[in-house]
Scaffold this motif. Sequence first.
Motif, PDB file in Angstrom:
ATOM      1  N   UNK A 131       0.812  -1.219   0.000  1.00  0.00           N
ATOM      2  CA  UNK A 131       0.000   0.000   0.000  1.00  0.00           C
ATOM      3  C   UNK A 131       0.845   1.267   0.000  1.00  0.00           C
ATOM      4  N   UNK A 132       2.161   1.147  -0.013  1.00  0.00           N
ATOM      5  CA  UNK A 132       3.026   2.313  -0.106  1.00  0.00           C
ATOM      6  C   UNK A 132       3.410   2.912   1.235  1.00  0.00           C
ATOM      7  N   UNK A 133       4.469   3.702   1.197  1.00  0.00           N
ATOM      8  CA  UNK A 133       5.036   4.309   2.391  1.00  0.00           C
ATOM      9  C   UNK A 133       4.030   5.200   3.123  1.00  0.00           C
ATOM     10  N   UNK A 134       3.250   5.992   2.358  1.00  0.00           N
ATOM     11  CA  UNK A 134       2.347   6.949   2.998  1.00  0.00           C
ATOM     12  C   UNK A 134       1.274   6.260   3.834  1.00  0.00           C
ATOM     13  N   UNK A 135       0.969   5.012   3.518  1.00  0.00           N
ATOM     14  CA  UNK A 135      -0.071   4.306   4.271  1.00  0.00           C
ATOM     15  C   UNK A 135       0.385   3.920   5.671  1.00  0.00           C
ATOM     16  N   UNK A 136       1.682   3.970   5.948  1.00  0.00           N
ATOM     17  CA  UNK A 136       2.181   3.526   7.250  1.00  0.00           C
ATOM     18  C   UNK A 136       1.620   4.353   8.400  1.00  0.00           C
ATOM     19  N   UNK A 148       5.816  -5.730   6.696  1.00  0.00           N
ATOM     20  CA  UNK A 148       6.820  -5.556   5.649  1.00  0.00           C
ATOM     21  C   UNK A 148       6.214  -4.594   4.629  1.00  0.00           C
ATOM     22  N   UNK A 149       6.822  -3.440   4.473  1.00  0.00           N
ATOM     23  CA  UNK A 149       6.267  -2.424   3.580  1.00  0.00           C
ATOM     24  C   UNK A 149       7.151  -2.253   2.352  1.00  0.00           C
ATOM     25  N   UNK A 150       6.561  -2.416   1.163  1.00  0.00           N
ATOM     26  CA  UNK A 150       7.321  -2.222  -0.070  1.00  0.00           C
ATOM     27  C   UNK A 150       7.256  -0.751  -0.488  1.00  0.00           C
ATOM     28  N   UNK A 151       8.427  -0.173  -0.758  1.00  0.00           N
ATOM     29  CA  UNK A 151       8.514   1.234  -1.152  1.00  0.00           C
ATOM     30  C   UNK A 151       9.355   1.347  -2.415  1.00  0.00           C
ATOM     31  N   UNK A 152       9.155   2.445  -3.146  1.00  0.00           N
ATOM     32  CA  UNK A 152       9.892   2.665  -4.389  1.00  0.00           C
ATOM     33  C   UNK A 152      11.274   3.232  -4.103  1.00  0.00           C
ATOM     34  N   UNK A 153      11.332   4.237  -3.242  1.00  0.00           N
ATOM     35  CA  UNK A 153      12.593   4.894  -2.929  1.00  0.00           C
ATOM     36  C   UNK A 153      13.145   4.408  -1.596  1.00  0.00           C
ATOM     37  N   UNK A 154      14.460   4.337  -1.440  1.00  0.00           N
ATOM     38  CA  UNK A 154      15.048   3.938  -0.155  1.00  0.00           C
ATOM     39  C   UNK A 154      14.565   4.854   0.963  1.00  0.00           C
ATOM     40  N   UNK A 155      14.191   4.294   2.116  1.00  0.00           N
ATOM     41  CA  UNK A 155      13.668   5.113   3.218  1.00  0.00           C
ATOM     42  C   UNK A 155      14.739   6.001   3.827  1.00  0.00           C
ATOM     43  N   UNK A 156      14.331   7.167   4.312  1.00  0.00           N
ATOM     44  CA  UNK A 156      15.246   8.099   4.957  1.00  0.00           C
ATOM     45  C   UNK A 156      15.169   8.012   6.477  1.00  0.00           C
ATOM     46  N   UNK A 157      14.230   7.243   6.997  1.00  0.00           N
ATOM     47  CA  UNK A 157      14.056   7.112   8.445  1.00  0.00           C
ATOM     48  C   UNK A 157      13.775   5.649   8.770  1.00  0.00           C
ATOM     49  N   UNK A 158      14.002   5.233  10.014  1.00  0.00           N
ATOM     50  CA  UNK A 158      13.726   3.849  10.397  1.00  0.00           C
ATOM     51  C   UNK A 158      12.248   3.516  10.273  1.00  0.00           C
ATOM     52  N   UNK A 159      11.960   2.230  10.234  1.00  0.00           N
ATOM     53  CA  UNK A 159      10.571   1.776  10.174  1.00  0.00           C
ATOM     54  C   UNK A 159       9.844   2.278  11.430  1.00  0.00           C
ATOM     55  N   UNK A 160       8.634   2.800  11.289  1.00  0.00           N
ATOM     56  CA  UNK A 160       7.975   3.462  12.428  1.00  0.00           C
ATOM     57  C   UNK A 160       7.419   2.545  13.505  1.00  0.00           C
TER      58      UNK A 160
END
Length: 245
Positions: A131-136, A148-160
Motif C-alpha cells: 500500500x506504499x510508504x504513505x499508508x504507514x 513488511x512495507x514495499x517502497x519505491x525509494x530507499x527510506x530516509x528514516x527507520x521503520x515506524x
Amino acid sequence: MILLLAGTTEARILAGYMAEAGIKTVASLAGATRTPLAMAVETRVGGFGGDAGFEAYLDATGITAVIDATHPFAAQITARTARICAGRGLPYLRYERPGWRSRPGDAWHEVADYAGLSTIIPVGARVFLATGRQSLTQMAHLADRQLICRVIDPPEAPFPYPNGEYVIGRPPFSEGKELETLRALKPDWMVVKNAGGASGRAKLDAARQLGISVAMIARPAVPAGIERREQMLDALEWAAAHGRT
C-alpha cells in the motif's frame, strides 16, 4: 490547454496519446516519487499550495479543462479538483481504471478502510503491505503484527513500528517477480488497496498461487455528479473534444 493530474501508469500512457494527437497538455505530478518516469508532455512537479494555489495556477496558465487521472485512492485531490472546477464552470473529467474483481481461488477479505484491517488480520501475523510508504501512518493498530512495507525509494528514516521492515522495489512487477518476492518474504497476509490496473494484478495472482490471504481495501467514494471514464480511448476522446490545438 488541458491540465492532466497524473501519477499513474494510465496517466502517463494517456499523456503519450494526447501528445501524438496534438492536444496541448501539461501534466502535474505530486512529487511523491523522487525519480518519476518521463511524461510525453510538459510536466510540472509538486503541490499547488491548497485551493488558492490551485486556482491561481489555473488563472495563470489558461487551463481550459482538467483530466484527473490520479490514483483511485487520491480522494482529497479528486474532491478538491472536482469542487473547484465545478465552481469555475471548468470542464472536468475523472479518469479512473476499473477496480479488481476476485477470481476462483482468491482468498480476499474486503474492508472499507485501514481501520478494518485489525479485525481480520490476527495478532502476530506476518503482513506484506503493498500500500506504499504513505499508508504507514494508518497502520499503528497493526504494530503487534510483523509488517513488511514495499517502497519505491530507499527510506530516509527507520521503520515506524517494531517488528517491521522495508523492501525496495519499483513497479511494474511481473507475476514471476512477485512470486519470487513472496516466497522470500513468506507473508501470511497481503494488504492491498483496490487500485485496479493490469500491472498491479500480478501480486494478487501470485498470492492466489501461494495461498496468501489478501486484505482488500475498498476504494473511497467518488464525488457524486462528476463526469467519469474508465476506458483509455474514451478519456482520449474527451480530451480531444476539450483541448485539441
